[in-house]
Enzyme design. Structure first.
Site, PDB file in Angstrom:
ATOM      1  N   HIS A  55      30.953 -16.369 -19.146  1.00 55.21           N
ATOM      2  CA  HIS A  55      31.475 -15.020 -19.329  1.00 55.21           C
ATOM      3  C   HIS A  55      31.553 -14.290 -17.980  1.00 55.21           C
ATOM      4  O   HIS A  55      30.999 -14.755 -16.979  1.00 55.21           O
ATOM      5  CB  HIS A  55      30.607 -14.224 -20.326  1.00 55.21           C
ATOM      6  CG  HIS A  55      29.214 -13.985 -19.885  1.00 55.21           C
ATOM      7  ND1 HIS A  55      28.133 -14.649 -20.398  1.00 55.21           N
ATOM      8  CD2 HIS A  55      28.713 -13.134 -18.959  1.00 55.21           C
ATOM      9  CE1 HIS A  55      27.032 -14.225 -19.820  1.00 55.21           C
ATOM     10  NE2 HIS A  55      27.356 -13.310 -18.941  1.00 55.21           N
TER      11      HIS A  55
HETATM   12  P1  TYD Z   1      24.199 -13.982 -23.012  1.00 51.90           P
HETATM   13  O1  TYD Z   1      24.280 -12.943 -21.936  1.00 51.90           O
HETATM   14  O2  TYD Z   1      25.480 -14.427 -23.647  1.00 51.90           O
HETATM   15  O3  TYD Z   1      23.435 -15.273 -22.443  1.00 51.90           O
HETATM   16  P2  TYD Z   1      23.889 -16.408 -21.419  1.00 51.90           P
HETATM   17  O4  TYD Z   1      25.009 -15.871 -20.583  1.00 51.90           O
HETATM   18  O5  TYD Z   1      22.670 -16.702 -20.618  1.00 51.90           O
HETATM   19  O6  TYD Z   1      24.315 -17.605 -22.167  1.00 51.90           O
HETATM   20  O7  TYD Z   1      23.176 -13.460 -24.122  1.00 51.90           O
HETATM   21  C1  TYD Z   1      22.755 -14.286 -25.172  1.00 51.90           C
HETATM   22  C2  TYD Z   1      22.423 -13.404 -26.364  1.00 51.90           C
HETATM   23  O8  TYD Z   1      21.347 -12.525 -26.062  1.00 51.90           O
HETATM   24  C3  TYD Z   1      23.603 -12.546 -26.804  1.00 51.90           C
HETATM   25  O9  TYD Z   1      23.672 -12.594 -28.222  1.00 51.90           O
HETATM   26  C4  TYD Z   1      23.251 -11.161 -26.382  1.00 51.90           C
HETATM   27  C5  TYD Z   1      21.733 -11.169 -26.292  1.00 51.90           C
HETATM   28  N1  TYD Z   1      21.255 -10.326 -25.168  1.00 51.90           N
HETATM   29  C6  TYD Z   1      20.633  -9.126 -25.436  1.00 51.90           C
HETATM   30  O10 TYD Z   1      20.460  -8.726 -26.595  1.00 51.90           O
HETATM   31  N2  TYD Z   1      20.194  -8.369 -24.394  1.00 51.90           N
HETATM   32  C7  TYD Z   1      20.357  -8.754 -23.109  1.00 51.90           C
HETATM   33  O11 TYD Z   1      19.936  -8.029 -22.164  1.00 51.90           O
HETATM   34  C8  TYD Z   1      21.039  -9.991 -22.843  1.00 51.90           C
HETATM   35  C9  TYD Z   1      21.277 -10.470 -21.434  1.00 51.90           C
HETATM   36  C10 TYD Z   1      21.466 -10.743 -23.906  1.00 51.90           C
END
Ligand code: TYD
Length: 144
Positions: A55
């Site tokens: 992302h």
């Molecule tokens: P995401 O940022 O997509 O993780 P990565 O890029 O490491 O794969 O986040 C994963 C999940 O966690 C998503 O459902 C959103 C949640 N999340 C929160 O609730 N708070 C946060 O601060 C972050 C970073 C993620």
């Protein structure tokens, strides 16, 4: 957002004390990194062969620090990409706004600390690469 203005940032060397009693790295908001920290989170216990990220963010700035173990971060724009291996707890990788990121090759005990400039907001994410390419190609005002 003008893709020509998106800048790859490199590793920030964090000041640290490496002494016989151990290693200490302090981070002061907006002093050791280029923004005020509103949120921190950390990623641990990532299973083998897992790829995270996929992302970009519209507004968020982040610094990633691998506190233990090792992780590889690929940072991309529609035109170019750069890969960083993080394995030093005194180095931060600054990922500014408008960059696509992927995180992989986490070693089993890897601990990835993330310092973030904004509170969590799902609407700040772009989770589709084609949509990301369109987003960065669109002309935007100063707010974009
Ligand atoms: P995401 O940022 O997509 O993780 P990565 O890029 O490491 O794969 O986040 C994963 C999940 O966690 C998503 O459902 C959103 C949640 N999340 C929160 O609730 N708070 C946060 O601060 C972050 C970073 C993620």
């Amino acid at each position: 957002m003008d893709v020509r203005k998106i800048k790859f940032r490199d590793i920030i060397d964090l000041k640290n004390e490496d002494r016989p009693r151990g290693h200490l790295t302090p981070i002061e908001s907006a002093m050791d990194i280029p923004f005020e920290i509103k949120r921190i989170y950390y990623i641990t216990r990532v299973p083998e062969n897992t790829v995270r990220g996929f992302h970009a963010h519209k507004k968020l700035n982040q610094v990633l620090i691998c506190l233990n173990g090792c992780v590889t971060i690929k940072v991309s724009t529609p035109n170019e990409e750069k890969t960083f291996i993080l394995d030093n707890p005194s180095e931060g990788l600054y990922i500014g706004t408008g960059l696509w990121r992927e995180m992989y090759d986490f070693t089993p005990a890897a601990v990835l600390l993330v310092l973030a400039s904004e509170y969590y907001s799902e609407s700040d994410y772009i989770r589709d690469f084609d949509e990301y390419c369109k987003y960065v190609a669109e002309p935007k005002g100063e707010e974009g």
